[in-house]
Structures are given as C-alpha cells and as structure tokens.
Design a protein around this motif. Structure first.
Motif, mmCIF file in Angstrom:
data_model
loop_
_atom_site.group_PDB
_atom_site.id
_atom_site.type_symbol
_atom_site.label_atom_id
_atom_site.label_comp_id
_atom_site.label_asym_id
_atom_site.label_seq_id
_atom_site.Cartn_x
_atom_site.Cartn_y
_atom_site.Cartn_z
ATOM 1 N N VAL A 12 -79.447 134.316 33.999
ATOM 2 C CA VAL A 12 -79.699 132.965 33.522
ATOM 3 C C VAL A 12 -80.501 133.091 32.234
ATOM 4 C CG1 VAL A 12 -81.023 130.867 33.985
ATOM 5 C CG2 VAL A 12 -79.689 131.908 35.804
ATOM 6 N N SER A 13 -80.131 132.320 31.219
ATOM 7 C CA SER A 13 -80.890 132.390 29.972
ATOM 8 C C SER A 13 -81.396 131.005 29.573
ATOM 9 C CB SER A 13 -80.042 132.982 28.842
ATOM 10 O OG SER A 13 -78.979 132.122 28.531
ATOM 11 N N THR A 14 -82.550 130.995 28.933
ATOM 12 C CA THR A 14 -83.196 129.761 28.515
ATOM 13 C C THR A 14 -83.758 129.950 27.110
ATOM 14 O OG1 THR A 14 -83.885 129.355 30.788
ATOM 15 C CG2 THR A 14 -85.039 128.133 29.092
ATOM 16 N N GLU A 15 -83.597 128.948 26.268
ATOM 17 C CA GLU A 15 -84.117 129.036 24.893
ATOM 18 C C GLU A 15 -85.080 127.883 24.659
ATOM 19 O OE1 GLU A 15 -81.247 130.046 21.761
ATOM 20 O OE2 GLU A 15 -82.090 128.367 20.636
ATOM 21 N N ILE A 16 -86.239 128.206 24.111
ATOM 22 C CA ILE A 16 -87.275 127.189 23.896
ATOM 23 C C ILE A 16 -87.836 127.365 22.487
ATOM 24 C CG2 ILE A 16 -89.438 126.217 24.797
ATOM 25 C CD1 ILE A 16 -88.798 128.401 27.182
ATOM 26 N N ASP A 17 -87.968 126.273 21.746
ATOM 27 C CA ASP A 17 -88.614 126.319 20.434
ATOM 28 C C ASP A 17 -90.032 125.757 20.565
ATOM 29 O OD1 ASP A 17 -86.512 127.452 19.109
ATOM 30 O OD2 ASP A 17 -85.639 125.550 18.482
ATOM 31 N N LEU A 18 -91.004 126.535 20.113
ATOM 32 C CA LEU A 18 -92.407 126.125 20.217
ATOM 33 C C LEU A 18 -92.964 125.811 18.825
ATOM 34 C CD1 LEU A 18 -93.783 128.800 22.725
ATOM 35 C CD2 LEU A 18 -92.779 126.567 23.230
ATOM 36 N N PRO A 19 -93.801 124.771 18.728
ATOM 37 C CA PRO A 19 -94.339 124.369 17.410
ATOM 38 C C PRO A 19 -95.564 125.179 17.007
ATOM 39 C CG PRO A 19 -95.115 122.850 19.069
ATOM 40 C CD PRO A 19 -94.244 123.851 19.800
ATOM 41 N N ILE A 20 -95.572 126.458 17.307
ATOM 42 C CA ILE A 20 -96.726 127.305 16.972
ATOM 43 C C ILE A 20 -96.213 128.630 16.419
ATOM 44 C CG2 ILE A 20 -98.316 126.303 18.639
ATOM 45 C CD1 ILE A 20 -97.630 128.539 20.575
ATOM 46 N N GLY A 21 -97.077 129.349 15.718
ATOM 47 C CA GLY A 21 -96.695 130.634 15.145
ATOM 48 C C GLY A 21 -96.482 131.690 16.209
ATOM 49 N N ILE A 22 -95.909 132.786 15.773
ATOM 50 C CA ILE A 22 -95.485 133.798 16.739
ATOM 51 C C ILE A 22 -96.682 134.494 17.403
ATOM 52 C CG2 ILE A 22 -95.282 135.854 15.250
ATOM 53 C CD1 ILE A 22 -92.341 136.016 16.503
ATOM 54 N N ASP A 23 -97.804 134.614 16.692
ATOM 55 C CA ASP A 23 -98.973 135.255 17.306
ATOM 56 C C ASP A 23 -99.523 134.406 18.451
ATOM 57 O OD1 ASP A 23 -98.760 137.354 15.561
ATOM 58 O OD2 ASP A 23 -100.272 136.601 14.160
ATOM 59 N N ASP A 24 -99.596 133.098 18.205
ATOM 60 C CA ASP A 24 -100.073 132.201 19.273
ATOM 61 C C ASP A 24 -99.076 132.164 20.439
ATOM 62 O OD1 ASP A 24 -102.398 131.537 17.911
ATOM 63 O OD2 ASP A 24 -101.460 129.845 16.879
ATOM 64 N N ALA A 25 -97.780 132.176 20.100
ATOM 65 C CA ALA A 25 -96.760 132.160 21.158
ATOM 66 C C ALA A 25 -96.835 133.433 21.989
ATOM 67 C CB ALA A 25 -95.375 132.012 20.531
ATOM 68 N N TRP A 26 -97.089 134.544 21.324
ATOM 69 C CA TRP A 26 -97.207 135.822 22.047
ATOM 70 C C TRP A 26 -98.351 135.745 23.071
ATOM 71 C CZ3 TRP A 26 -94.632 139.926 23.353
ATOM 72 C CH2 TRP A 26 -95.291 141.078 23.788
ATOM 73 N N ASP A 27 -99.469 135.138 22.648
ATOM 74 C CA ASP A 27 -100.585 134.987 23.589
ATOM 75 C C ASP A 27 -100.168 134.150 24.810
ATOM 76 O OD1 ASP A 27 -102.248 136.461 22.000
ATOM 77 O OD2 ASP A 27 -103.194 134.727 21.042
ATOM 78 N N LEU A 28 -99.388 133.104 24.563
ATOM 79 C CA LEU A 28 -98.984 132.233 25.681
ATOM 80 C C LEU A 28 -98.077 132.945 26.689
ATOM 81 C CD1 LEU A 28 -98.236 128.717 24.088
ATOM 82 C CD2 LEU A 28 -100.297 129.524 25.237
ATOM 83 N N VAL A 29 -97.312 133.918 26.225
ATOM 84 C CA VAL A 29 -96.375 134.569 27.157
ATOM 85 C C VAL A 29 -96.912 135.879 27.720
ATOM 86 C CG1 VAL A 29 -94.351 133.491 26.096
ATOM 87 C CG2 VAL A 29 -95.037 135.783 25.362
ATOM 88 N N THR A 30 -98.093 136.309 27.267
ATOM 89 C CA THR A 30 -98.613 137.575 27.796
ATOM 90 C C THR A 30 -100.014 137.469 28.391
ATOM 91 O OG1 THR A 30 -99.402 138.187 25.587
ATOM 92 C CG2 THR A 30 -97.234 139.036 26.262
ATOM 93 N N ASP A 31 -100.793 136.481 27.969
ATOM 94 C CA ASP A 31 -102.137 136.320 28.532
ATOM 95 C C ASP A 31 -102.023 135.785 29.963
ATOM 96 O OD1 ASP A 31 -105.193 135.924 28.160
ATOM 97 O OD2 ASP A 31 -104.466 133.987 28.891
#
Lengths: 131, 114
Positions: A12-31
């Motif tokens: 299953v695949s899902t695509e999401i666009d976030l209104p933040i830069g990649i560094d902040d997004a990285w924190d959201l998916v790993t912290d």
C-alpha cells in the motif's frame, strides 16, 4: 491524503505533501515523540540502523515491535514492524523536496507485506515484546 | 506439517508480489475462466512459465482449477482475493488517518514557525 492507492498486490502506498522544509519533516518522521503523535501510539525507537523499538497503540497490551533497517538522513527511513496480531511488514518513508514547490516536503510511505517466513521476524518481535 | 492462516496469508502476498502473477490473476478475473494456453496468447512468456505461476497462485488459494477433457481451466477464488483486498484496504485506511495527522502536525509547526 493526496493519494492512497489500493490494488491487489502486496503493498500500500500513500503520498503526503507537507508545508514544511525537509529538515523539519525528517524530524517529524524519525523523532519518537513526533512519530507517536501522528502514528497515534506511544513510540520508543531511535532512528539508527539496527535499533529495536516498540509502539503501543491505544490501550493494547501487546506492543508492536520495530526494527530499523535503513536511515538516510533527510531522505529515507525504513523499518519492519510486527506484533502478535500484526503480520510482519516493511514500512518505507521517503522524503523529497518538490522542485515546483520549495520549502515543502513530499513524503511517500509504502507498507509492504514481508514475504519472509512468519517464524523469523515475528518470533523475534514477540520475544522482544515479552521483555 | 499443517498449513495455518499465517502461512496462507504469507503465501497469498508472496504470490501477489510478482507482477506477472498479478497480470495472470487480472486476466483470469476478466475472462472468468482461462487455461494456460489461452493465457499464453496474452502474455510474453512461455506456457511452461505460465503453468509455474498458476501453481503458485493455486497454492496460495487465489485460484482454483478444473479439468475439462484434456484442458485445465482456472478461476479466481473470490474469498481469498477479498481477504487480501480487505487487508490492503485496512492498511490504506490506517495510513490515510496517519497521513492526515502528520499533515496537521506539520501545519501546526509551520504556523508556529511563521
């Protein structure tokens, strides 16, 4: 959700666009704390290859066990997870910065059923959960 | 050794992981019933290779076979396909909810940062 594709396959695949830069997004998916907020569970895992962790969803007694397989800072986070009720699967989280829309981050998540024998990873997950 | 539900589940998704087997399943589903020879007309692989794929699909209980004269015809087993589709739908729904929470979380951080 921008797109969630379902077809008779093993993923299953899902695509999401976030209104933040990649560094902040990285924190959201790993912290762990941020992961817990959007996975809706109590997460205890470090984003390091080989790290083992757990997620407790709601009041379920049985934790889901994770093992981190790949960490490419700012680009890719891959882990396997399983519990006594959740068959083993692999989750890939890929991050990119769309050229047409800088300062945003596109996240593609793919969950793929593990095709390895159940007795391998899931047994390991169950033994970790019993600790 | 007995085959339990977990083994069947693994067999189903193992069978579905191959694009050729997905295509074979689609063709059988569309036509209702197919033989290996008729599938060979629609696919760029040998009949022998198709038979091997059909055996994998049958072992996963995604299709059933019936001998008619000298031919063997294959049909989709809707019960197993439905079960696989339901698992995929459940997982997709979970990720839809998680994606929405992630988007809201990102938006709240964007608002705080601006």
């Amino acid at each position: 959700m921008d797109d969630a594709s379902i077809e008779l396959s093993s993923e299953v695949s899902t695509e999401i666009d976030l209104p933040i830069g990649i560094d902040d997004a990285w924190d959201l998916v790993t912290d762990a704390d941020a992961l817990g907020l959007w996975l809706d569970g109590d997460v205890d895992v470090r984003p390091e290859v080989g790290a083992e962790g757990t997620i407790r969803f709601g009041r379920a007694d049985d934790p889901t066990v994770l093992i981190v397989d790949e960490v490419e800072a700012g680009a890719r986070f891959v882990f396997r997870w399983a519990s006594s009720t959740r068959p083993p699967s692999t989750v890939e989280i890929n991050l990119t910065e769309p050229l047409e829309c800088p300062a945003t981050t596109r996240i593609v998540i793919i969950e793929r059923r593990s095709l390895a024998p159940m007795s391998g990873f899931q047994n390991r997950a169950l033994s970790l959960a019993a600790r | 050794m007995t085959t339990g539900p977990a083994d069947i589940h693994t067999a189903v998704f193992g069978a579905l992981a191959d694009p050729t087997r997905q295509r074979i399943l689609e063709l059988i589903s569309t036509d209702g019933s197919c033989s290996a020879s008729s599938l060979a007309h629609d696919l760029p692989i040998t009949r022998q290779a198709i038979v091997k794929h059909l055996k994998v699909l049958e072992a996963a209980e995604l299709i059933s076979s019936e001998s008619v004269g000298r031919s063997v015809y294959y049909r989709v087993r809707p019960d197993r396909s439905t079960e696989a589709a339901r698992w995929l739908a459940d997982i997709a729904a979970e990720w839809a909810s998680r994606g929405e929470r992630l988007r809201r979380l990102a938006a709240s951080r964007d608002t705080m940062g601006s």
